[in-house]
Design a protein around this motif. Structure first.
Motif, PDB file in Angstrom:
ATOM      1  N   ASP A  76      -0.351   1.288 -10.536  1.00  0.00           N
ATOM      2  CA  ASP A  76      -1.521   0.913 -10.270  1.00  0.00           C
ATOM      3  C   ASP A  76      -2.706   1.390 -11.177  1.00  0.00           C
ATOM      4  O   ASP A  76      -3.689   0.713 -11.523  1.00  0.00           O
TER       5      ASP A  76
ATOM      6  N   PHE B 139       2.414   1.528  -3.693  1.00  0.00           N
ATOM      7  CA  PHE B 139       1.378   1.896  -4.717  1.00  0.00           C
ATOM      8  C   PHE B 139       0.753   3.487  -4.195  1.00  0.00           C
ATOM      9  O   PHE B 139      -0.013   3.924  -5.073  1.00  0.00           O
TER      10      PHE B 139
ATOM     11  N   ASP C 177       0.715  -1.097   0.009  1.00  0.00           N
ATOM     12  CA  ASP C 177       0.099  -0.216  -0.015  1.00  0.00           C
ATOM     13  C   ASP C 177       1.063   1.413   0.057  1.00  0.00           C
ATOM     14  O   ASP C 177       0.423   2.299  -0.710  1.00  0.00           O
TER      15      ASP C 177
ATOM     16  N   THR D  78      -6.045  -4.850  -2.031  1.00  0.00           N
ATOM     17  CA  THR D  78      -5.188  -5.627  -1.416  1.00  0.00           C
ATOM     18  C   THR D  78      -5.607  -6.346  -0.462  1.00  0.00           C
ATOM     19  O   THR D  78      -5.707  -7.618   0.100  1.00  0.00           O
TER      20      THR D  78
ATOM     21  N   PHE E  51      -6.197   0.719  -4.501  1.00  0.00           N
ATOM     22  CA  PHE E  51      -5.470  -0.281  -4.079  1.00  0.00           C
ATOM     23  C   PHE E  51      -5.422  -0.709  -2.551  1.00  0.00           C
ATOM     24  O   PHE E  51      -5.081  -1.881  -2.356  1.00  0.00           O
TER      25      PHE E  51
END
Length: 222
Positions: free
Chosen positions: A90, A80, A77, A165, A161
């Protein structure tokens, strides 16, 4: 990196490049292992080396795996969310593979290297958790990973994102839960050899769910 290089530099189709690399890695793994399988029962593992004396092994293993998953998610995280590299990578899946001002080829190489690094980490943890490594233990894993992603994105559809995830993690947990439930429900009558059948059914259901959701939404508006 080699998989991405075969695709973007030599023009080999992405799926074929992956198959070629996977085929080559079979021989490389045999050379590294020195044989088709390696027992790790008496060897030190990441679990035995980090296990607190106050916790039993069967308790520490899931705790350590949970910690690893959380750390990997936080790092992903964070990457991105970076302004250039991470954000561009991304955006690739939402812009038909092109991002203005960014080298798409470089992003593909970074993405492939990052994803396969995570595959290597997962494989190492799985082998140590199982107490051994076998050359054939990765067969069918790609279907399991696909099922986890599809199930997660069906339950938690998102574009950010941070939630993507999370959806993958939730999907992986739910996939294993459904597999265990199906195999341990006596009234269903399924056995261990039916694992691939269950996986195929779960993937099919996960693929159908978004379409059913859209149809219900359209009917509700009508």
């Amino acid at each position: 990196m080699i998989t991405g290089w075969l695709n973007v530099k030599l023009g080999i189709m992405d799926l074929l490049a992956s198959i070629l690399m996977m085929t080559a890695l079979y021989s490389i793994n045999l050379r590294i292992m020195g044989g088709p399988n390696i027992p790790l029962i008496t060897s030190d593992t990441v679990f035995s080396l980090t296990q607190p004396s106050s916790l039993d092994d069967f308790v520490w293993r899931p705790v350590l795996l949970f910690i690893v998953v959380v750390i990997v998610k936080i790092l992903l995280d964070a990457y991105f969310s970076t302004d250039r590299s991470g954000h561009a990578l991304d955006r690739l899946k939402f812009t038909n593979g092109t991002v203005p001002g960014i080298s798409t080829d470089r992003m593909v190489l970074i993405g492939m290297a990052l994803s396969n690094a995570l595959v290597g980490l997962g494989g190492a943890l799985f082998a140590q958790s199982q107490g051994g490594s076998d050359i054939s233990m990765g067969i069918g894993t790609i279907v399991i990973g696909l099922a986890a992603v599809i199930v997660g994105e069906s339950i938690l559809p998102a574009r950010r994102f941070l939630f993507i995830t999370l959806a993958v993690i939730v999907g992986a947990i739910l996939y294993r839960f459904f597999i265990a439930l199906a195999l341990n429900s006596d009234f269903i009558g399924l056995k261990a050899q039916d694992l691939n059948l269950i996986t195929a059914l779960l993937v099919a259901i996960a693929l159908i769910l978004p379409k059913l959701r859209r149809n219900l939404r359209i009917k509700g508006r009508a």
